[in-house]
Design a protein around this motif. Structure first.
Motif, short mmCIF file in Angstrom:
data_model
loop_
_atom_site.label_atom_id
_atom_site.label_comp_id
_atom_site.label_asym_id
_atom_site.label_seq_id
_atom_site.Cartn_x
_atom_site.Cartn_y
_atom_site.Cartn_z
N THR A 57 39.90 99.28 -33.84
CA THR A 57 38.55 98.75 -33.52
C THR A 57 37.53 100.02 -34.13
N ARG A 59 33.43 100.48 -33.57
CA ARG A 59 32.25 100.00 -33.14
C ARG A 59 30.89 100.84 -33.66
N THR A 163 35.91 94.66 -36.45
CA THR A 163 34.60 94.87 -36.20
C THR A 163 33.92 93.56 -35.67
N SER A 164 32.78 93.79 -35.12
CA SER A 164 31.94 92.55 -34.56
C SER A 164 31.11 91.84 -35.69
N GLU A 165 30.72 90.79 -35.44
CA GLU A 165 29.82 90.09 -36.47
C GLU A 165 28.53 90.95 -36.70
N LYS A 166 28.04 91.18 -35.39
CA LYS A 166 26.71 91.80 -35.27
C LYS A 166 26.90 93.21 -36.09
N ASP A 167 27.96 94.10 -35.94
CA ASP A 167 27.86 95.46 -36.62
C ASP A 167 28.11 95.19 -38.22
N ALA A 168 28.45 94.05 -38.83
CA ALA A 168 28.51 93.74 -40.19
C ALA A 168 27.47 93.38 -40.79
N GLU A 169 26.45 93.18 -39.82
CA GLU A 169 25.00 92.81 -40.35
C GLU A 169 23.78 93.53 -40.29
#
Length: 183
Positions: A57, A59, A163-169
């Motif tokens: 992971t 973050r 990763t999270s979707e949010k962290d990719a944006e």
């Protein structure tokens, strides 16, 4: 007494507590205000957070803006992570520079992250991660920098990151500089 080491970015500290071990197990002081006070840092910590993350992971890189900016004192209770910060302080001579350290439950080391830094970590072993915050989380003040921004060239030490979707944006560092200029 813990060993306190100044990092290459001004205000960032790595702390290595003294660990007492014997046939029963171990004991150490996981936090003492005087560790930080001896370096000119004094906070009334208002929030403790804890997360579990599986190996692989990533973050981050997260921060809080304005009145909700947070200093953090981070450590790993179980496992091992690569802890990464990026200096976003307006006017800092190290603006945009990164720093990383391995936080490992076998060493019980900590990192102090001042306000004005983006923070993230990659999980090298299944880990329980804990941190103290100098301010409360506020969703409207939340921000981030793209974890895999090529300009930062962070080696997260993970082959296939989760990763999270949010962290990719989140924006890149350059996009952040253009839109906000810093924290």
């Amino acid at each position: 007494m813990a060993q306190v080491k100044k990092a290459t970015l001004t205000g960032v500290l790595e702390i290595f507590p003294r660990i007492f071990e014997d046939q029963r197990g171990y004991f150490f002081e996981s936090y003492r205000a005087d560790w930080l006070q001896s370096e000119g840092v004094d906070h009334d910590w208002v929030q403790d957070n804890q997360s579990f993350s599986q190996k692989g992971t990533v973050r981050g890189l997260h921060f809080q803006r304005g009145d909700f900016a947070q200093a953090k004192l981070v450590r790993v209770i179980q496992g091992k992570v690569l802890d990464v910060i990026v200096d976003l302080r307006k006017g800092s001579s190290t603006f945009g520079e990164k720093y990383s350290a391995i936080l490992d439950s076998s060493r019980n080391n900590l990192m102090y992250v001042p306000k004005g830094f983006a923070h993230g970590f990659s999980v090298l072993e299944d880990s329980i991660f804990a941190y103290k915050c100098s301010n409360y989380y506020n969703k409207e003040s939340e921000g981030g920098i793209l974890w895999n921004d090529p300009a930062l060239d962070i080696d997260w030490q993970i082959d296939e990151p989760i990763t999270s979707e949010k962290d990719a944006e989140w924006p890149t560092l350059e996009e952040f500089k253009i839109s906000e200029g810093g924290l």
